[in-house]
Design an enzyme around this catalytic site. Structure first.
Site, PDB file in Angstrom:
ATOM      1  CG  ASN A   1       5.177   0.211   8.274  1.00 61.88           C
ATOM      2  OD1 ASN A   1       5.369  -0.739   9.038  1.00 61.88           O
ATOM      3  ND2 ASN A   1       6.087   0.612   7.398  1.00 61.88           N
ATOM      4  CD1 TRP A   2       1.637   0.707  14.273  1.00 61.15           C
ATOM      5  CD2 TRP A   2       1.608  -1.017  15.706  1.00 61.15           C
ATOM      6  NE1 TRP A   2       0.516   0.818  15.036  1.00 61.15           N
ATOM      7  CE2 TRP A   2       0.457  -0.227  15.926  1.00 61.15           C
ATOM      8  CE3 TRP A   2       1.794  -2.154  16.484  1.00 61.15           C
ATOM      9  CZ2 TRP A   2      -0.490  -0.541  16.907  1.00 61.15           C
ATOM     10  CZ3 TRP A   2       0.844  -2.472  17.455  1.00 61.15           C
ATOM     11  CH2 TRP A   2      -0.274  -1.668  17.663  1.00 61.15           C
ATOM     12  CE  LYS A   3       8.286   3.048   9.045  1.00 62.19           C
ATOM     13  NZ  LYS A   3       9.156   4.071   8.516  1.00 62.19           N
TER      14      LYS A   3
ATOM     15  CG  HIS B   1       8.757   0.096   3.853  1.00 64.01           C
ATOM     16  ND1 HIS B   1       9.891   0.703   4.350  1.00 64.01           N
ATOM     17  CD2 HIS B   1       7.717   0.905   4.186  1.00 64.01           C
ATOM     18  CE1 HIS B   1       9.550   1.822   4.966  1.00 64.01           C
ATOM     19  NE2 HIS B   1       8.231   1.969   4.877  1.00 64.01           N
TER      20      HIS B   1
ATOM     21  CD  GLU C   1       5.981   4.502   2.477  1.00 72.84           C
ATOM     22  OE1 GLU C   1       5.310   4.986   3.371  1.00 72.84           O
ATOM     23  OE2 GLU C   1       6.734   3.530   2.630  1.00 72.84           O
TER      24      GLU C   1
ATOM     25  N   GLY D   1      10.242   9.333   7.807  1.00 71.61           N
ATOM     26  CA  GLY D   1      10.758   9.538   9.164  1.00 71.61           C
ATOM     27  C   GLY D   1      11.574  10.805   9.352  1.00 71.61           C
TER      28      GLY D   1
ATOM     29  CB  SER E   1       7.199  13.193   7.141  1.00 70.12           C
ATOM     30  OG  SER E   1       8.476  12.662   7.390  1.00 70.12           O
TER      31      SER E   1
ATOM     32  N   GLY F   1       3.944   5.921   9.181  1.00 71.85           N
ATOM     33  CA  GLY F   1       4.934   5.242  10.015  1.00 71.85           C
ATOM     34  C   GLY F   1       4.827   5.789  11.433  1.00 71.85           C
ATOM     35  N   GLY F   2       5.574   6.836  11.731  1.00 73.93           N
ATOM     36  CA  GLY F   2       5.609   7.427  13.080  1.00 73.93           C
ATOM     37  C   GLY F   2       4.215   7.701  13.645  1.00 73.93           C
TER      38      GLY F   2
HETATM   39  P1  PGA Z   1       6.847   7.938   8.379  1.00 77.00           P
HETATM   40  O1  PGA Z   1       7.043   6.505   7.698  1.00 77.00           O
HETATM   41  O2  PGA Z   1       5.378   8.249   8.363  1.00 77.00           O
HETATM   42  O3  PGA Z   1       7.390   7.780   9.767  1.00 77.00           O
HETATM   43  O4  PGA Z   1       7.630   8.923   7.569  1.00 77.00           O
HETATM   44  C1  PGA Z   1       6.277   6.126   6.593  1.00 77.00           C
HETATM   45  C2  PGA Z   1       6.636   4.714   6.170  1.00 77.00           C
HETATM   46  O5  PGA Z   1       7.811   4.343   6.210  1.00 77.00           O
HETATM   47  O6  PGA Z   1       5.749   3.928   5.792  1.00 77.00           O
END
Ligand code: PGA
Length: 257
Positions: free
Chosen positions: A10-12, A99, A172, A178, A218, A239-240
């Site tokens: 998920n590149w957001k 999400h 999540e 994050g 995370s 995410g990250g």
């Molecule tokens: P994260 O995000 O890996 O940066 O914690 C996960 C997500 O929101 O899908």
């Protein structure tokens, strides 16, 4: 972890330029083998969807694509939204739905998530339903009442669809997204079993057993081995780490995808 596993990237709202998109895809294609990784799905920003697609063709990076959000209407006067038909016609096979960030910043409700689910499946897009958003929750806390509501509202009228097609749910917890502090494996297993129990109540034991439950929050290459041990989890939503090809490769290797 039960296999086969699924990995969502998920590149957001990243990266900022097409050049960076190209760099990530090139690096990822070089580090992942030329095998078809259909169980890995990338969720780029919609503006870069075609860029990702053409880069994938050039580099022979065989992973699936999905959209990060989908409107609860198929078409119409919804400024800024993405309809399921246009997503499907652009090659989206999956959609993230519900999400935490959409629940938190766009006030997406459980009822909205249910309608988005419906629009996705009407256009043959597989929804990845995200649950775990809890307003103002403390680190480590799980509100099982809220969680149950999130799963039930979306799925209770989708019995026959999920029996026939299965379902992917990403757990999540808000406090783990994050933050660099993931949930602990015991909590993830407890939550996964809880979600499976709700699925069994809605659609029966067979569907409970074929349900995919992903964990997100995370996860990176340094901690993923703690979570691959979790029996009732079938993959991860990143995410990250999803913007860093070396992280992705490190995670894929440890998942034996
Ligand atoms: P994260 O995000 O890996 O940066 O914690 C996960 C997500 O929101 O899908």
């Amino acid at each position: 972890m039960k296999t086969p596993a699924i990995l969502g990237l998920n590149w957001k709202m990243h990266p900022a330029s097409r050049k960076e998109v190209q760099g990530i895809i090139e690096e990822l294609a070089a580090s992942l083998s030329l095998m078809r990784h259909s169980q890995i799905t990338i969720f780029p920003p919609t503006l870069f969807f075609d860029e990702v697609r053409s880069m994938q063709e050039q580099t022979q990076l065989y992973i699936s694509r999905g959209v990060q959000e989908i409107s609860d209407m198929a078409t119409g006067s919804r400024t800024g939204e993405i309809g399921a038909p246009m997503a499907a016609n652009s090659g989206a096979e999956y959609a993230l739905i519900g999400h935490s960030e959409t629940r938190q910043y766009n006030a997406v409700s459980d009822q909205d998530v249910e309608r988005k689910f419906q629009r996705a499946v009407e256009h043959s897009i597989v929804p990845m339903v995200c649950v775990g958003y809890q307003e103002g929750s403390e680190s480590g806390e799980v509100n099982y009442t809220v969680l149950k509501e999130q799963v039930q509202t979306v799925l209770e009228d989708k019995r026959s669809y999920i029996r026939d097609n299965g379902i992917i749910i990403a757990y999540e917890p808000t406090w783990a997204i994050g933050t660099g502090v993931p949930a602990d494996p015991e909590t993830i297993e407890t939550v996964a079993l809880f979600i499976r129990k709700i699925i069994a109540e809605i659609a029966g034991q067979d569907t409970r057993d074929t349900t995919y439950i992903l964990y997100g929050g995370s996860v990176d290459s340094s901690n993923v081995s703690r979570f691959t041990e979790v029996e009732n989890i079938n993959g991860f939503l990143l995410g990250g780490a999803s913007l860093k090809p070396q992280e992705i490769t490190g995670i894929v290797d440890q998942m034996e995808l």
